[in-house]
Write a protein that holds these residues in place. Structure first.
Motif, PDB file in Angstrom:
ATOM      1  N   ILE A 136       1.508  -1.495  -0.053  1.00  0.00           N
ATOM      2  CA  ILE A 136       0.188  -0.065   0.417  1.00  0.00           C
ATOM      3  C   ILE A 136       0.929   1.173  -0.203  1.00  0.00           C
ATOM      4  O   ILE A 136       2.467   0.984   0.070  1.00  0.00           O
ATOM      5  N   PHE A 137      -0.063   2.578   0.013  1.00  0.00           N
ATOM      6  CA  PHE A 137       0.952   3.454  -0.896  1.00  0.00           C
ATOM      7  C   PHE A 137       0.916   4.705   0.456  1.00  0.00           C
ATOM      8  O   PHE A 137      -0.667   4.424   1.422  1.00  0.00           O
ATOM      9  N   LEU A 138       1.988   4.763   1.633  1.00  0.00           N
ATOM     10  CA  LEU A 138       1.374   5.676   3.032  1.00  0.00           C
ATOM     11  C   LEU A 138       1.946   6.698   2.202  1.00  0.00           C
ATOM     12  O   LEU A 138       3.741   7.139   2.011  1.00  0.00           O
ATOM     13  N   PRO A 139       1.476   8.171   2.257  1.00  0.00           N
ATOM     14  CA  PRO A 139       1.842   9.543   2.610  1.00  0.00           C
ATOM     15  C   PRO A 139       2.628   9.626   2.868  1.00  0.00           C
ATOM     16  O   PRO A 139       2.798   9.648   4.781  1.00  0.00           O
ATOM     17  N   MET A 140       3.922  10.369   3.036  1.00  0.00           N
ATOM     18  CA  MET A 140       4.775  11.604   4.457  1.00  0.00           C
ATOM     19  C   MET A 140       3.696  12.597   5.055  1.00  0.00           C
ATOM     20  O   MET A 140       4.534  12.281   6.051  1.00  0.00           O
ATOM     21  N   THR A 141       3.086  13.080   4.742  1.00  0.00           N
ATOM     22  CA  THR A 141       1.460  13.481   5.117  1.00  0.00           C
ATOM     23  C   THR A 141       1.197  12.594   6.493  1.00  0.00           C
ATOM     24  O   THR A 141       0.414  12.939   7.626  1.00  0.00           O
ATOM     25  N   ARG A 142       1.264  11.344   6.365  1.00  0.00           N
ATOM     26  CA  ARG A 142       0.573  10.341   7.762  1.00  0.00           C
ATOM     27  C   ARG A 142       1.684   9.491   8.345  1.00  0.00           C
ATOM     28  O   ARG A 142       1.803   9.920   9.385  1.00  0.00           O
ATOM     29  N   VAL A 143       3.001  10.152   8.327  1.00  0.00           N
ATOM     30  CA  VAL A 143       4.382   9.704   9.235  1.00  0.00           C
ATOM     31  C   VAL A 143       4.648  10.879   9.809  1.00  0.00           C
ATOM     32  O   VAL A 143       4.774  12.387   9.301  1.00  0.00           O
ATOM     33  N   THR A 144       4.514  11.032  11.040  1.00  0.00           N
ATOM     34  CA  THR A 144       4.825  11.715  12.164  1.00  0.00           C
ATOM     35  C   THR A 144       6.235  11.441  13.276  1.00  0.00           C
ATOM     36  O   THR A 144       6.594  12.255  13.767  1.00  0.00           O
ATOM     37  N   GLY A 145       6.976   9.705  12.925  1.00  0.00           N
ATOM     38  CA  GLY A 145       7.908  10.022  12.945  1.00  0.00           C
ATOM     39  C   GLY A 145       8.933   8.944  12.733  1.00  0.00           C
ATOM     40  O   GLY A 145       8.281   7.999  11.825  1.00  0.00           O
ATOM     41  N   ILE A 146       9.698   8.655  12.384  1.00  0.00           N
ATOM     42  CA  ILE A 146      10.779   8.222  11.908  1.00  0.00           C
ATOM     43  C   ILE A 146      12.103   7.854  12.903  1.00  0.00           C
ATOM     44  O   ILE A 146      13.364   8.903  13.271  1.00  0.00           O
TER      45      ILE A 146
END
Length: 446
Positions: free
Chosen positions: A58-68
Motif C-alpha cells: 500500500i501507499f503511505l503518504p509522508m503527510t501521515r508519517v509523524t516519526g522515523i
C-alpha cells in the motif's frame, strides 16, 4: 519528525516496521516513492511503499508519517489499504535510483549511486531527497564479508578497492531522468540481503520488467533459484528467457527438481529440450522423470531429493542429515529408510522416522528399529485431492511416494500441495481485505 533532525539514508529504512498510533505494527517499509522535478530541484518524497502482513503493498503518504526513529516509522490516522500502483511520474527510490550511473555536474565524471538521503523541510510536512552518496568510476557497490554478512562502503565495507566515495548535494549530479540500460543492482540487493526468498520475490514482482531482469542477473545462482521458485509463472518465464542459456541451465539445476520441472513444462518444446541438454545429466534425469507424471498427482508434486537412509544408519546419522541448512523445514521433518540404493528411486521402502522420534532416542539407535511403517505411502498416480486428504488426515508436512515395486520415488511436501490448491494467481493477489469503511479517502493506487 521535527525539523532540524539529521538526514536519513534510505538504505536504513528498508524493511523497518511501520506502526499505527495505537502502537500496532501494520507492515514494513519496502520502498520509497519520489517525484523528480525540473532543473536541479531535489525530488519531492511522496510516501512509502508499505508491505502488510498479507503481502499487499500500500501507499503511505509522508503527510501521515509523524516519526522515523529507533528503526521504526510511526503513522497517524487510518491507512488506505488499496494496492499501490506506481504512476508514470513517480520513481521508486530503492528499486530505480540506487545503482544508477550519473555524472558529477562540475567535472562530468561518471559515478554510481550507492544511497540517497531524505530530510524533512523546515516548518512543513514535506520531505525531499537532499543528498546523494556516490562511488567514482563504473560498477556497483563493493561488498565484502564481515562475520558472514555483507558490508557496504558506508557501513564499514569500504577500502581502496571500493573506489572513492563521496556525498554530494542532489544538484551536484545529473542523469537521473535518463533511461539507463544495464543498470547495476548491487546496492539494491545489499539493501534486501536479509529478505527471505518469498519476500525478495515479492520485491522483484513489483519492479519494472527492465529492473527485474537486472536484479535477477545480479543474484547468484542459488539465490536466484530460491527466488524463482516463489515468483508467479509469468515472471519465472520472463527472467529465465532473458538469462544466457548456460546460466539458465545452472539456475534450473539449483532449483528443487519439482519446481524446475514445473517451470520447464511451461516452455516451448524446443527451448525445454535445449535447456535439459545443457543441464548436468543426473540433474536433468531427475527433472525428466518428474515431467513424465501428470502435474496434479503425487508424482508430479514430489521432489526427488528427500533424506534417504539405510536401516543400519544411526539416529546420529539422521540428525546430521536433518541439520542441512539447505533443506526446507518440511523435508527436514522426517527421514525415509530404504534398502540400497539410497538415492531415488531407491531399493525397497521400509518406513519413515519422524524428527521428534529422532530427538527422543539415543544417538546410537539404528533407524531401522524405530520405523513408522504403519502409514501407507502415496502412489505416484494419486490425484491432488487424495494427496491433500492424506496430509489433512494424518497431520503431515511431508509424505513418501512409492511405486508398485516398493521403491521410494520421492516425497511430497505440504507447500507444494498448497501451491497447487490455491488459485493460479495467488502470488499476485492477497487475502481478502475490507477496503471500505473507515479507510482514508486517498486515491493513490486506486
Amino acid at each position: 519528525m521535527a525539523a532540524g533532525v539529521p538526514r536519513i539514508f534510505v538504505s536504513h529504512l528498508s524493511g523497518i516496521a511501520v506502526f499505527d498510533p495505537a502502537g500496532d505494527q501494520v507492515g514494513r517499509v519496502r520502498d520509497l516513492v519520489a517525484m523528480l522535478r525540473v532543473g536541479r530541484k531535489p525530488p519531492r518524497l511522496l510516501g512509502l511503499v508499505v508491505e502488510l502482513a498479507t503481502r499487499r503493498r500500500i501507499f503511505l503518504p509522508m503527510t501521515r508519517v509523524t516519526g522515523i526513529e529507533s528503526g521504526q516509522v510511526i503513522t497517524t490516522g487510518v491507512l488506505n489499504v488499496r494496492r499501490f500502483e506506481q504512476r508514470p511520474t513517480e520513481r521508486l527510490v530503492l528499486g530505480e535510483l540506487l545503482d544508477r550511473r550519473v555524472q558529477l555536474v562540475e567535472t562530468g565524471e561518471e559515478v554510481t549511486v550507492l544511497d540517497v538521503s531524505v530530510q524533512q523541510l523546515p516548518a512543513r510536512r514535506e520531505w525531499e531527497i537532499d543528498r546523494v552518496f556516490v562511488r567514482k568510476g563504473r560498477g556497483g557497490a563493493f561488498r565484502r564479508k564481515e562475520n558472514g554478512r555483507v558490508a557496504l562502503p558506508w557501513k564499514g565495507g569500504g577500502g581502496k578497492r571500493a573506489g572513492e566515495t563521496l556525498t554530494v548535494e542532489w544538484s551536484a549530479v545529473t542523469g537521473f531522468s535518463l533511461e539507463e540500460h544495464g543498470q547495476g543492482a548491487e546496492s539494491l540487493l545489499a539493501t534486501f540481503e536479509q529478505l527471505r526468498p518469498a519476500d525478495l520475490a515479492n520485491v522483484l514482482h513489483h519492479l519494472s520488467s527492465k529492473r527485474r531482469t537486472e536484479v535477477a542477473s545480479a543474484l547468484d545462482d542459488d539465490r536466484l533459484a530460491d527466488v524463482l521458485e516463489e515468483l508467479p509463472e509469468d515472471d519465472q518465464i520472463e527472467i529465465l528467457g532473458k538469462l544466457k542459456e548456460e546460466r539458465a541451465a545452472d539456475v534450473l539445476e539449483a532449483m528443487d527438481p519439482d519446481d524446475a520441472a514445473d517451470l520447464l513444462a511451461e516452455l516451448p518444446e524446443e527451448d525445454k529440450e535445449r535447456l535439459l541438454t545443457l543441464m548436468q545429466p543426473d540433474e536433468a534425469a531427475d527433472v525428466r522423470r518428474l515431467m513424465a507424471y501428470e502435474e496434479k498427482t503425487a508424482g508430479g508434486l514430489m521432489t526427488t531429493e528427500p533424506i534417504v537412509l539405510r536401516p543400519d544408519a544411526t539416529v546420529a546419522d539422521a540428525l546430521a542429515r536433518v541439520r542441512n541448512r539447505d533443506l526446507s523445514p518440511a523435508l527436514a521433518a522426517q527421514v525415509y529408510v530404504c534398502r540400497p540404493p539410497d538415492e531415488t528411486p531407491t531399493g525397497k521402502y521400509l518406513g519413515t522416522v519422524h524428527f521428534q522420534r529422532l530427538l527422543r532416542d539415543p544417538p546410537y539407535t539404528l533407524v531401522g528399529s524405530i520405523l513408522d511403517d504403519d502409514l501407507q505411502p502415496l502412489a505416484p498416480e494419486a490425484p491432488l485431492p487424495v494427496v491433500a486428504g492424506f496430509f489433512a488426515t494424518y497431520d503431515m508436512v511431508a509424505a513418501p511416494v512409492v511405486d508398485e515395486s516398493g521403491s521410494l520415488l520421492g516425497a511430497v511436501t505440504v507447500d507444494d500441495v498448497l501451491d497447487h490448491m490455491l488459485p493460479e494467481d495467488w502470488r499476485e493477489t492477497e487475502f481478502h481485505l475490507d477496503e471500505g469503511a473507515g479507510k482514508e479517502a486517498s486515491t493513490h493506487g486506486a
